[in-house]
Design a protein around this motif. Structure first.
Motif, PDB file in Angstrom:
ATOM      1  N   GLY A   1      -0.225   9.045   7.920  1.00 33.72           N
ATOM      2  CA  GLY A   1       1.169   9.296   8.227  1.00 33.72           C
ATOM      3  C   GLY A   1       1.976   8.060   8.509  1.00 33.72           C
ATOM      4  N   LEU A   2       2.525   7.966   9.729  1.00 35.21           N
ATOM      5  CA  LEU A   2       3.309   6.799  10.126  1.00 35.21           C
ATOM      6  C   LEU A   2       2.456   5.547  10.107  1.00 35.21           C
ATOM      7  CD1 LEU A   2       5.951   5.595  11.444  1.00 35.21           C
ATOM      8  CD2 LEU A   2       4.842   6.028  13.647  1.00 35.21           C
ATOM      9  N   THR A   3       1.211   5.667  10.561  1.00 34.95           N
ATOM     10  CA  THR A   3       0.289   4.543  10.610  1.00 34.95           C
ATOM     11  C   THR A   3      -1.031   4.950   9.958  1.00 34.95           C
ATOM     12  OG1 THR A   3      -0.847   5.100  12.679  1.00 34.95           O
ATOM     13  CG2 THR A   3       1.289   3.986  12.864  1.00 34.95           C
ATOM     14  N   PRO A   4      -1.915   3.989   9.683  1.00 37.31           N
ATOM     15  CA  PRO A   4      -3.234   4.332   9.132  1.00 37.31           C
ATOM     16  C   PRO A   4      -4.131   5.083  10.113  1.00 37.31           C
ATOM     17  CG  PRO A   4      -2.661   2.051   8.620  1.00 37.31           C
ATOM     18  CD  PRO A   4      -1.671   2.534   9.630  1.00 37.31           C
TER      19      PRO A   4
ATOM     20  N   ARG B   1       6.350   9.682   7.544  1.00 32.03           N
ATOM     21  CA  ARG B   1       5.046   9.494   6.910  1.00 32.03           C
ATOM     22  C   ARG B   1       5.191   8.501   5.757  1.00 32.03           C
ATOM     23  NH1 ARG B   1       2.808  13.841   4.536  1.00 32.03           N
ATOM     24  NH2 ARG B   1       0.714  13.089   4.980  1.00 32.03           N
ATOM     25  N   TYR B   2       4.366   7.453   5.801  1.00 31.22           N
ATOM     26  CA  TYR B   2       4.387   6.421   4.768  1.00 31.22           C
ATOM     27  C   TYR B   2       3.202   6.541   3.812  1.00 31.22           C
ATOM     28  CZ  TYR B   2       8.033   3.978   7.380  1.00 31.22           C
ATOM     29  OH  TYR B   2       9.201   3.653   8.006  1.00 31.22           O
ATOM     30  N   GLY B   3       2.017   6.775   4.357  1.00 33.47           N
ATOM     31  CA  GLY B   3       0.820   6.806   3.529  1.00 33.47           C
ATOM     32  C   GLY B   3       0.297   5.404   3.257  1.00 33.47           C
TER      33      GLY B   3
ATOM     34  N   ASP C   1       0.834  -1.207   0.000  1.00 33.33           N
ATOM     35  CA  ASP C   1       0.000   0.000   0.000  1.00 33.33           C
ATOM     36  C   ASP C   1       0.865   1.253   0.000  1.00 33.33           C
ATOM     37  OD1 ASP C   1      -2.776  -0.073  -0.218  1.00 33.33           O
ATOM     38  OD2 ASP C   1      -3.030  -0.881   1.784  1.00 33.33           O
ATOM     39  N   THR C   2       2.063   1.156   0.533  1.00 32.24           N
ATOM     40  CA  THR C   2       2.954   2.312   0.617  1.00 32.24           C
ATOM     41  C   THR C   2       3.689   2.599  -0.694  1.00 32.24           C
ATOM     42  OG1 THR C   2       4.669   0.848   1.494  1.00 32.24           O
ATOM     43  CG2 THR C   2       3.331   2.036   3.090  1.00 32.24           C
TER      44      THR C   2
END
Length: 411
Positions: A223-226, A175-177, A148-149
């Motif tokens: 960001g870092l997590t959903p 931030r991963y998204g 997903d990232t």
């Protein structure tokens, strides 16, 4: 060209979705799909449909844990009624800081993904379990992680970086998204006419938005997590860090250990907040709309908060993109909730967004913008499984061995 069956596995916090697709050349044909829903609850459901949408399994089994749930999937796939997969694609929410590319799954890769399960605690543990099981159940069949990232890897360092001490940034805190496969599928469906400045809102029980320029991610809400970004069904979305400290201190006053306090806080912000927490009723927009019709004030406040948050993100993304050519709604709420779409767009005329009430009175794919709207507003259902199959076929074709499964099949 001979057909090539590909199994897609998409696991959630309490569900396992799966589908078998026939890939031949550029063709992608859905043969079967199904899901095991309600894992760990008293509302278990197991269903399968053929490629025409006809139910072939519709059961309500007890699903106490993921092992029981995946055993149902495994038994169905090994029943002899369906083609055995020659490749398997796994939706992988997050691989961690060192894994940004879709790739072949090995035991070492699974271990690496597992070591960063805290980045997606509702999804990664079950995904890792299913990856391990799939390697055992289908020996010799190549498995691939589709992230997903992956779509968000084009964000700049400015966007990815967080204002925290460098020692935590070095641990991969950035931030991963998420929902990237969904966003990628929207771009796939828009080609070759991808607008220069695009915002896509993936709105479901999990909700996020992404700003896209020329088909590439510029910024995204999670960001870092959903848990970050937009308020979701049970997640807070972005929140003042002081609120978390307040909640954590209140939990600590009960005398629990630091680990127990952290786990309780995770449960609060990921499973008991959002629409559910504000309404004290439900995380399902359909339930909340019904309650609003009955005069429920808390349901109204929860939905208004959801709408208001999305409007703020649209405004910020328009500023970041320097304008807007198209706004796309996708996901369960985005596709089906007529009232939410109308409320989200109301008041955004200054940004060039105008929705036609009659055009908006639809569920599923449509153009819903008014004739005089400067911004095209569309509803496009996601096609995540299709994107996973496409990545699997690409990765198979890129395998260095001339004796790869794909080449052997189509020789």
């Amino acid at each position: 060209m001979a057909s090539f069956p590909v199994l897609v596995l998409n696991s959630g916090s309490s569900s396992i979705k799966f589908g078998i697709y026939e890939a031949a050349g550029d063709q992608r044909i859905k043969l079967f799909e199904g899901a095991v829903d309600g894992i760990g609850t008293e509302l278990g459901k197991f269903w399968m449909k053929d490629g025409e949408g006809r139910k072939i399994i519709d059961e309500t089994p007890a699903l106490p844990n993921r092992a029981v749930a995946f055993a149902l999937v495994s038994d169905a796939l090994h029943s002899g009624k369906f083609p055995s997969p020659l490749a398997i694609g796994h939706r992988t929410v997050c691989g961690g800081p060192s894994i940004s590319e879709n790739q072949h799954i090995t035991t070492e890769l699974i271990d690496e993904i597992d070591s960063h399960s805290a980045l997606a605690p509702l999804h990664t543990p079950i995904a890792v379990y299913i990856m391990r099981e799939a390697l055992k159940l289908f020996p010799g069949v190549p498995n691939f992680a589709v992230l997903d990232t992956y779509f968000h890897r084009t964000m700049s360092e400015l966007v990815k970086a967080m204002p925290i001490p460098a020692e935590f940034a070095a641990m991969g805190v950035r931030r991963y998204g998420y929902h990237g496969i969904s966003y990628e599928s929207i771009i796939h469906q828009l080609r070759p006419n991808v607008p220069e400045k695009l915002i896509v809102a993936h709105l479901g029980n999990g909700a996020s938005m992404t700003a896209i320029r020329n088909g590439e991610c510029v910024d995204t809400s999670m960001g870092l997590t959903p848990t970050g970004g937009i308020i979701s069904g049970t997640r807070t979305g972005d929140i003042d860090p002081g609120v978390l400290l307040f909640m954590l201190n209140k939990i600590a006053e009960t005398g629990v250990s630091a680990k127990e306090a952290a786990d309780q806080l995770e449960t609060l912000v990921s499973k008991k907040s959002g629409l559910l927490g504000m309404s004290q009723l439900s995380n399902d927009m359909r339930d909340l709309r019904g309650a609003i019709d009955d005069g429920n004030v808390q349901a109204r406040l929860a939905v208004d908060k959801f709408v208001w948050t999305i409007q703020k993100w649209i405004g910020s993304f328009v500023a970041e993109l320097g304008g807007l050519d198209m706004l796309v709604f996708t996901g369960g709420i985005g596709e089906n909730d007529i009232a939410s779409r109308a409320e989200m767009c109301a008041g955004l005329e200054a940004l060039g967004i105008r929705v036609d009430a009659e055009r908006n009175n639809v569920r599923g794919a449509a153009v819903i913008s008014a004739a005089d709207s400067r911004v095209i507003v569309r509803v496009i259902p996601p096609a995540e499984d299709l994107m996973i199959v496409n990545h699997v076929m690409r990765l198979l074709a890129e395998q260095p061995s001339p004796e790869s499964a794909l080449e052997a099949q189509i020789a």
